[in-house]
Design an enzyme around this catalytic site. Sequence first.
Site, PDB file in Angstrom:
ATOM      1  N   VAL A  16       0.841  -1.200   0.000  1.00  0.00           N
ATOM      2  CA  VAL A  16       0.000   0.000   0.000  1.00  0.00           C
ATOM      3  C   VAL A  16       0.874   1.247   0.000  1.00  0.00           C
ATOM      4  CG1 VAL A  16      -0.218  -0.045   2.522  1.00  0.00           C
ATOM      5  CG2 VAL A  16      -1.921   1.174   1.159  1.00  0.00           C
ATOM      6  N   ASP A  17       0.533   2.176  -0.881  1.00  0.00           N
ATOM      7  CA  ASP A  17       1.216   3.463  -0.952  1.00  0.00           C
ATOM      8  C   ASP A  17       0.798   4.314   0.247  1.00  0.00           C
ATOM      9  OD1 ASP A  17       2.663   5.643  -2.144  1.00  0.00           O
ATOM     10  OD2 ASP A  17       0.733   6.460  -2.758  1.00  0.00           O
ATOM     11  N   LYS A  18       1.587   5.336   0.531  1.00  0.00           N
ATOM     12  CA  LYS A  18       1.276   6.202   1.675  1.00  0.00           C
ATOM     13  C   LYS A  18       0.454   7.424   1.262  1.00  0.00           C
ATOM     14  CE  LYS A  18       4.118   9.264   3.278  1.00  0.00           C
ATOM     15  NZ  LYS A  18       3.268  10.495   3.304  1.00  0.00           N
ATOM     16  N   ILE A  29      -2.139  -1.118  -3.655  1.00  0.00           N
ATOM     17  CA  ILE A  29      -3.065   0.017  -3.693  1.00  0.00           C
ATOM     18  C   ILE A  29      -2.239   1.290  -3.803  1.00  0.00           C
ATOM     19  CG2 ILE A  29      -4.977   1.197  -2.574  1.00  0.00           C
ATOM     20  CD1 ILE A  29      -5.436  -1.252  -0.868  1.00  0.00           C
TER      21      ILE A  29
END
Length: 608
Positions: free
Chosen positions: A307-309, A500
């Site tokens: 997951v991206d930040k 994501i």
Amino acid sequence: MKTISRRALALAAIPALSLVIGLVLYFAGLADAAGWAWTAGIVPVLAYLLWTIVTSLAKGDIGLDIIAALAMGGAIVGGEPLAGVVVAMMYAGGGALEDFAQGRAQAEMTALLARVPRAAMVYRAGELVSEPIEKLAPGDRILIRPGDVVPADGAIAGGPAVLDESALTGESLPVTRADGAQALSGVTNSGAAFDLIVTKSAADSTYAQITRLVESARRSKAPMARLADRYALGFLAATLAIAGAAWVLSGEPLRALAVLVVATPCPLILAVPVAIVAGMSRCAGRGIMIKTARTLEMLPRVKTLLVDKTGTVTEGHPGIERVEPAGGRDEGELIRIAGSLAQASQHVISEALVEAAHRRAIALVPPQDAAEQPGEGVFGTVEGHVVKIGRHAFTAGRHGSDGDVAPLPPGVTALSVSIDGAPAGRILFADRLRDEAPATLAAMRERGIDRIVLLTGDRADVAEGIGARLGVEKVIADASPEDKVAAAMAEKKLAPTMMIGDGINDAPVLAYADVGVALGARGAVAASEAADMIVMVDRLDRVAEALAIAGRARRIALQSVFAGIGLSVLGMIAAALGYLPPVAGALAQEAIDLAVILNALRALRGGR
């Protein structure tokens, strides 16, 4: 969205039309003509089916299509064209429905390519001329205007430059690059115009490399086998054994034909895509666009989440973290005065301040004589007072660094404010965690996710803090697009992986992951194009909801598979014993079709 192909539509229409024509002829007393009409409806479907079987066998694939071909061919040879055309119609109809489910084609990378500038303003003989970016060469001096996307990697000349690098790094706040610093292609000029000395051609620059990574990833992703075909070999062997035994023991070849007609795998071929499309439709109703049936089938199998930040688990834009007023003022007054001046600036921090004032119902007044100094701040007059907002050194009326100010926590930016030359306080901004992020990740763990990795181009200190709050297993920070792809490839070797993200820098890894999910409501279009699934509303929790819907659709599809196989086996036994002639077997098969399709349609409704 791609609809049913003309070939699949024609194959479904031909036997349906011939069935109707044959019935009209039959009831008109022309039984022989009816038989020829039904046979004419079988032949094209059978021919296409045989071609498909030969092609599959050449690749080493054995599918349920063989049973359908045997049933149609046996119906023609055995003089049972009505049974054969019913099988052909249902088989071709199932193929058309599956074509619809599987044919929701993934979009090409047109949006990613469209964002690349087509021309650049180049200095030639002391004049500015527009040239295609393909002609840019190292050493060329180009003008980057406000709002321009940098077309090639280069060094800033005549800086400083205020750059929005979120598309490449995931950093939500614009950064100020000094004269001589490097600027990468794909970033946006958020400040005043500046010159750039090209160091790489457009074809060799960062943005072009990202595009090539995405295209390479697209080519590397193999299609998933049709779910029903996983049970093909065992079902085929059982069918041929029962049909052969019925023929040998009874001496009646029509019993074998009846067995084949009942065994025709229409329930499997129809029910699986119906359940999958129903799940896709339910997701669409929740603002989740799933591009392919393969994606929905893969979702329940995912065990690792990347997951991206920025913009994914965080809000993706700065918000007020804390207000520190000085000089006897309160928070509301400091926001009102600073926000009034901020209306004259397009800087992302100024816009965030104005938005925060509006949310707090704080009335702002128009500033007078406002001007912006790129990379430093804004000054002007508010209600007769000289106001400055920006860096501490700028508001204090001196040049140099802010070294005398206490260091800020990771990921926090300070906007200092002065009024009539006196310090009035400061407002701290940060990219805040989404409210629903912790609960969403917890819900995804409940739905089968075993490992969560925070994968971001942001600084390690910022990423580690966010990762600790979310309780992820691993944090990978300062990651380039190539680093993200490498991380996805490593995780894919261990378990099915979902990514994501929402930025251009996420596009390659979204393409490489088993399932790529783009938050498309406000993310980069390139990420949406590269992804397998797009969340069209700005809600991270819809990803967990998609997992639940996909899991339920897959369970219903498997129920239909096993129910179809079970009912078909019972029908085959009845046909082998002589209780079901070919035409009655075909009708019994239609009843089985109806039962499993109705079951598959349950995927349209919400379950527990």
